[in-house]
Design a protein around this motif. Structure first.
Motif, mmCIF file in Angstrom:
data_model
loop_
_atom_site.group_PDB
_atom_site.id
_atom_site.type_symbol
_atom_site.label_atom_id
_atom_site.label_comp_id
_atom_site.label_asym_id
_atom_site.label_seq_id
_atom_site.Cartn_x
_atom_site.Cartn_y
_atom_site.Cartn_z
ATOM 1 N N LEU A 154 0.094 -1.096 -10.918
ATOM 2 C CA LEU A 154 -0.066 -0.706 -9.520
ATOM 3 C C LEU A 154 0.824 0.466 -9.114
ATOM 4 C CD1 LEU A 154 -0.338 -4.177 -7.776
ATOM 5 C CD2 LEU A 154 -2.171 -2.607 -8.437
ATOM 6 N N ALA A 155 1.642 0.953 -10.025
ATOM 7 C CA ALA A 155 2.580 2.037 -9.711
ATOM 8 C C ALA A 155 1.906 3.402 -9.816
ATOM 9 C CB ALA A 155 3.798 1.953 -10.619
ATOM 10 N N SER A 156 0.687 3.490 -9.319
ATOM 11 C CA SER A 156 -0.087 4.725 -9.385
ATOM 12 C C SER A 156 -0.922 4.852 -8.123
ATOM 13 C CB SER A 156 -0.998 4.708 -10.615
ATOM 14 O OG SER A 156 -2.025 5.656 -10.500
ATOM 15 N N THR A 157 -0.748 5.955 -7.431
ATOM 16 C CA THR A 157 -1.549 6.222 -6.236
ATOM 17 C C THR A 157 -3.035 6.202 -6.582
ATOM 18 O OG1 THR A 157 0.231 7.543 -5.299
ATOM 19 C CG2 THR A 157 -1.975 7.941 -4.439
ATOM 20 N N PRO A 166 4.579 -10.022 -14.461
ATOM 21 C CA PRO A 166 4.840 -9.239 -13.249
ATOM 22 C C PRO A 166 5.204 -7.783 -13.527
ATOM 23 C CG PRO A 166 5.953 -11.364 -13.131
ATOM 24 C CD PRO A 166 5.406 -11.228 -14.524
ATOM 25 N N ASP A 167 5.905 -7.521 -14.619
ATOM 26 C CA ASP A 167 6.270 -6.140 -14.929
ATOM 27 C C ASP A 167 5.038 -5.311 -15.280
ATOM 28 O OD1 ASP A 167 8.963 -6.604 -14.460
ATOM 29 O OD2 ASP A 167 9.400 -7.047 -16.563
ATOM 30 N N ALA A 168 4.132 -5.868 -16.074
ATOM 31 C CA ALA A 168 2.895 -5.155 -16.425
ATOM 32 C C ALA A 168 2.031 -4.948 -15.187
ATOM 33 C CB ALA A 168 2.129 -5.918 -17.499
ATOM 34 N N PRO A 216 9.929 -1.815 -7.627
ATOM 35 C CA PRO A 216 10.536 -0.511 -7.328
ATOM 36 C C PRO A 216 9.469 0.578 -7.178
ATOM 37 C CG PRO A 216 11.723 -1.581 -9.106
ATOM 38 C CD PRO A 216 10.483 -2.413 -8.840
ATOM 39 N N GLY A 217 9.530 1.270 -6.065
ATOM 40 C CA GLY A 217 8.590 2.363 -5.817
ATOM 41 C C GLY A 217 7.289 1.953 -5.150
ATOM 42 N N LYS A 218 7.083 0.654 -4.926
ATOM 43 C CA LYS A 218 5.816 0.183 -4.355
ATOM 44 C C LYS A 218 5.523 0.851 -3.014
ATOM 45 C CE LYS A 218 3.360 -4.009 -2.938
ATOM 46 N NZ LYS A 218 3.432 -5.476 -2.828
ATOM 47 N N GLN A 219 6.544 0.936 -2.152
ATOM 48 C CA GLN A 219 6.328 1.514 -0.834
ATOM 49 C C GLN A 219 5.825 2.955 -0.928
ATOM 50 O OE1 GLN A 219 9.054 -0.059 -1.872
ATOM 51 N NE2 GLN A 219 9.820 -1.455 -0.312
ATOM 52 N N GLN A 220 6.446 3.748 -1.785
ATOM 53 C CA GLN A 220 6.062 5.155 -1.886
ATOM 54 C C GLN A 220 4.644 5.307 -2.424
ATOM 55 O OE1 GLN A 220 8.126 7.713 -0.700
ATOM 56 N NE2 GLN A 220 6.139 8.703 -0.762
ATOM 57 N N VAL A 221 4.266 4.494 -3.405
ATOM 58 C CA VAL A 221 2.913 4.562 -3.957
ATOM 59 C C VAL A 221 1.894 4.184 -2.881
ATOM 60 C CG1 VAL A 221 1.337 3.588 -5.681
ATOM 61 C CG2 VAL A 221 3.676 4.145 -6.319
ATOM 62 N N MET A 222 2.197 3.142 -2.106
ATOM 63 C CA MET A 222 1.280 2.714 -1.052
ATOM 64 C C MET A 222 1.141 3.787 0.026
ATOM 65 S SD MET A 222 2.311 -1.302 -0.689
ATOM 66 C CE MET A 222 1.192 -1.611 0.661
ATOM 67 N N VAL A 223 2.252 4.386 0.427
ATOM 68 C CA VAL A 223 2.202 5.441 1.442
ATOM 69 C C VAL A 223 1.415 6.638 0.926
ATOM 70 C CG1 VAL A 223 3.613 7.136 2.685
ATOM 71 C CG2 VAL A 223 4.267 4.727 2.691
ATOM 72 N N ASN A 224 1.656 7.037 -0.319
ATOM 73 C CA ASN A 224 0.938 8.180 -0.886
ATOM 74 C C ASN A 224 -0.570 7.935 -0.928
ATOM 75 O OD1 ASN A 224 3.345 9.539 -1.208
ATOM 76 N ND2 ASN A 224 3.514 9.103 -3.387
ATOM 77 N N ALA A 225 -0.974 6.727 -1.345
ATOM 78 C CA ALA A 225 -2.404 6.397 -1.379
ATOM 79 C C ALA A 225 -2.983 6.450 0.029
ATOM 80 C CB ALA A 225 -2.621 5.023 -2.011
ATOM 81 N N PHE A 226 -2.251 5.884 0.975
ATOM 82 C CA PHE A 226 -2.725 5.890 2.359
ATOM 83 C C PHE A 226 -2.843 7.320 2.887
ATOM 84 C CE2 PHE A 226 -2.300 5.500 6.965
ATOM 85 C CZ PHE A 226 -3.253 4.530 7.232
#
Length: 170
Positions: free
Chosen positions: A13-16, A6-8, A89-99
């Protein structure tokens, strides 16, 4: 099949940019060069991200094909693994940035948005969350309509802290 880590997966996925690559490869297999052209990025940069996504099972390589000049090209297709990823951690921000990046490319007349503030009891909140989860699962499990238009959906619901009553003495 990749080893469960899960960490990997979260790091992958921690990249827009990686989320955008996955979206591009959702309906059709694209080569590294095609992905780079669509995103306006350097192919070497995209290749690094593609390899990371392949290593973690988010993208899969399809059979090699010949390019316009006879070059060997590897097309990649999204596996759908990212749809059911747990929070990190940070998933929401990455998803918003991609969107937001994708939204900036959409014609204004093709964007539908709603923003709503509501008050819900815990039971009403849970019912809403379940209904939305069921709806999105149905969409994710549905076979794509071959001649349908591609749409992107971002749903976010959060406790509206600014509307919360303040406790005296804070």
């Amino acid at each position: 099949m990749t080893e469960p880590d899960p960490d990997a997966d979260a790091r992958a996925l921690a990249s827009t940019l990686r989320l955008r690559v996955l979206r591009l490869c959702l309906d059709q297999a694209l080569t590294n060069r095609e992905i780079a052209e669509r995103l306006g990025k350097n192919p070497a940069t995209i290749l690094h991200h593609v390899r990371t996504l392949v290593d973690r099972g988010f993208l899969v390589a399809e059979p090699v094909r010949r390019g316009a000049r006879g070059s060997r090209e590897v097309p990649y297709r999204a596996t759908g693994k990212s749809w059911r990823m747990p929070p990190f951690p940070g998933k929401q921000q990455v998803m918003v940035n991609a969107f937001l990046e994708e939204l900036a490319e959409a014609p204004d007349e093709q964007v539908e948005m709603v923003r709503l503030g509501v008050r819900l009891s815990p039971a009403e909140h849970q019912e809403l969350v379940q209904r939305i989860a069921d709806f999105f699962s149905e969409l994710a499990d549905r076979e794509p309509t071959p001649d349908g238009d591609p749409y992107s959906i971002l749903f976010a619901m959060h406790l509206d802290a600014g509307r919360m009553e303040r406790i005296a003495g804070e």
